[in-house]
Design an enzyme around this catalytic site. Structure first.
Site, PDB file in Angstrom:
ATOM      1  N   ARG A 202     -25.611  18.781  30.636  1.00  0.00           N
ATOM      2  CA  ARG A 202     -24.751  19.059  31.779  1.00  0.00           C
ATOM      3  C   ARG A 202     -24.627  20.569  31.981  1.00  0.00           C
ATOM      4  O   ARG A 202     -24.867  21.353  31.057  1.00  0.00           O
ATOM      5  CB  ARG A 202     -23.369  18.444  31.575  1.00  0.00           C
ATOM      6  N   LYS A 236     -18.703  16.816  28.035  1.00  0.00           N
ATOM      7  CA  LYS A 236     -17.887  15.618  27.855  1.00  0.00           C
ATOM      8  C   LYS A 236     -17.887  15.108  26.415  1.00  0.00           C
ATOM      9  O   LYS A 236     -16.975  14.395  26.017  1.00  0.00           O
ATOM     10  CB  LYS A 236     -18.385  14.507  28.782  1.00  0.00           C
ATOM     11  N   HIS A 305     -26.899  18.443  38.681  1.00  0.00           N
ATOM     12  CA  HIS A 305     -26.805  17.198  37.916  1.00  0.00           C
ATOM     13  C   HIS A 305     -28.024  16.301  38.136  1.00  0.00           C
ATOM     14  O   HIS A 305     -28.268  15.377  37.354  1.00  0.00           O
ATOM     15  CB  HIS A 305     -25.526  16.442  38.294  1.00  0.00           C
ATOM     16  N   ARG A 308     -30.315  16.178  35.221  1.00  0.00           N
ATOM     17  CA  ARG A 308     -29.900  15.217  34.187  1.00  0.00           C
ATOM     18  C   ARG A 308     -30.343  13.804  34.565  1.00  0.00           C
ATOM     19  O   ARG A 308     -30.869  13.062  33.719  1.00  0.00           O
ATOM     20  CB  ARG A 308     -28.386  15.282  34.015  1.00  0.00           C
ATOM     21  N   HIS A 331     -24.140  10.523  25.360  1.00  0.00           N
ATOM     22  CA  HIS A 331     -23.234   9.475  25.810  1.00  0.00           C
ATOM     23  C   HIS A 331     -22.491   8.893  24.611  1.00  0.00           C
ATOM     24  O   HIS A 331     -23.029   8.837  23.506  1.00  0.00           O
ATOM     25  CB  HIS A 331     -23.999   8.360  26.530  1.00  0.00           C
ATOM     26  N   TYR A 341     -28.059   4.302  34.223  1.00  0.00           N
ATOM     27  CA  TYR A 341     -29.493   4.498  34.413  1.00  0.00           C
ATOM     28  C   TYR A 341     -30.326   3.242  34.230  1.00  0.00           C
ATOM     29  O   TYR A 341     -31.552   3.300  34.343  1.00  0.00           O
ATOM     30  CB  TYR A 341     -29.999   5.566  33.437  1.00  0.00           C
TER      31      TYR A 341
END
Length: 362
Positions: A202, A236, A305, A308, A331, A341
């Site tokens: 990110r 994140k 983004h 990504r 993740h 995805y």
């Protein structure tokens, strides 16, 4: 009524508060946001919840309803108002461009903020706590624990939620990525774009990168969550993630250090070198300013983004196992990777039919 950034308690140095028109903090909302701060939620999460609750307060004031007198029916009306902000009970002629003002996903995020706020109030015996969730039998596709199947399951869900249209994340072709890279006037810019494309990190993770996080011997970079980034860069993930990188990316990093970075006394990899501010860490604003310039030069309307999304899609198309892809994308679970995805477009379907020989056998 507005949202203000303030100093937080505990570990978090940054949090948010909702302030009324008289400049006074809305205390009952502040109590809830303080709990979110103490639980060490991301400042971005707290800011989003503060803005959602501010909009909820504005809506209730428009209806003349006190915060503690709101009912689930008012939340239903709130969902409709977020999609099309017409006063409750108001009528007007339909216009050609009369489209919903907010996406369903944005509305659902605001609704979740409202329900979680009232769940917090329910623990104090206030508000509509008994109506903040409803229980239904578990269905296929629900997230289930390791004891699933031993006994009949149930799921608690929010009473009000809009149906979201699942969209395939927008990606870039190899030629488009190359045009963007070729449009970079500086090695720093090319390194930033290349890193997001080749690792799927990110923007916040890239901007928070320190030189100590780059290991040229092991050919890895480590994405570390830090709360003290002076450019407020954030990722994140809660835990450090070591990501393997190609030698070509490390060579680009080395060229950048010798050609442009020089003897700067700064820990950050990406710094503002040409804006007259000295060796200051690169900001989100600086990245978006760079992206605007690259859009004009390359003739491609892209967002950072998308690198990504492109990287993640390429991983899954190449047959990389879902758990490995989730680890590389930082993740928290494979479910997140699959939900975002785990999609197929026409080309993917055709490739699979040709690979299995299905068409040739008929």
């Amino acid at each position: 009524m507005r949202v203000r950034r303030v100093v937080g308690s505990g570990k978090r140095q940054e949090t948010y508060a909702v302030v009324d028109d008289d400049g006074q903090v809305v205390e009952i909302v502040d109590d809830y946001l303080a709990v979110c701060t103490d639980r060490e939620y991301s400042p971005n999460t707290i800011r989003a919840r503060a803005h959602d609750l501010k909009i909820w307060l504005v809506f209730l004031r428009m209806l003349g309803i006190d915060l503690l007198e709101a009912t689930p029916e008012h939340v239903d009306q709130f969902a409709g108002w977020l999609r099309r902000p017409i006063p409750a009970g108001g009528l007007r002629a339909v216009e050609a461009d009369d489209l919903p003002g907010r996406e369903a996903s944005t509305v659902n995020r605001a609704l979740d903020s409202v329900w979680m706020f009232y769940e917090f109030l329910a623990r104090r015996g206030l508000g509509m706590g008994l109506h903040t969730g409803r229980v239904r039998p578990a269905r296929t596709g629900d997230h289930r624990g390791f004891l699933a199947g031993i006994a009949a399951g149930s799921v608690t869900e929010r009473p009000t939620r809009l149906k979201e249209t699942k969209r395939r994340p927008s990606t870039l072709t190899d030629s488009e990525v190359q045009r963007i890279l070729d449009s970079c006037a500086h090695l720093r810019d090319r390194l930033l774009m290349s890193m997001m494309f080749e690792t799927g990190c990110r923007v916040g993770q890239a901007l928070g990168l320190r030189h100590e996080d780059v290991n040229t011997d092991q050919r890895t970079i480590t994405l570390r969550p830090r709360d003290n980034n002076v450019n407020r860069a954030r990722g994140k993930s809660r835990d450090p993630k070591q990501i393997p990188v190609r030698q070509t990316l490390l060579e680009l990093y080395t060229d950048y250090l010798f050609t442009e970075y020089g003897e700067l006394d700064c820990d950050y990899v990406f710094v503002s070198l040409w804006d007259g501010n000295g060796a200051t860490p690169m900001s989100y604003w600086a990245v978006m300013s760079l992206v605007k310039r690259l859009r004009r030069r390359a003739g491609i309307d892209f967002h950072p983004h998308q690198f990504r999304h492109t990287h993640a899609t390429a991983l899954l198309r190449a047959g990389v196992r879902l758990e490995v892809a989730a680890e590389l994308l930082t993740h928290s679970s494979t479910r997140t990777t699959s939900d975002i995805y785990g999609h197929l477009d026409t080309d993917d379907v055709v490739d699979e039919l040709e690979r299995t020989g299905f068409w040739g056998a008929r």
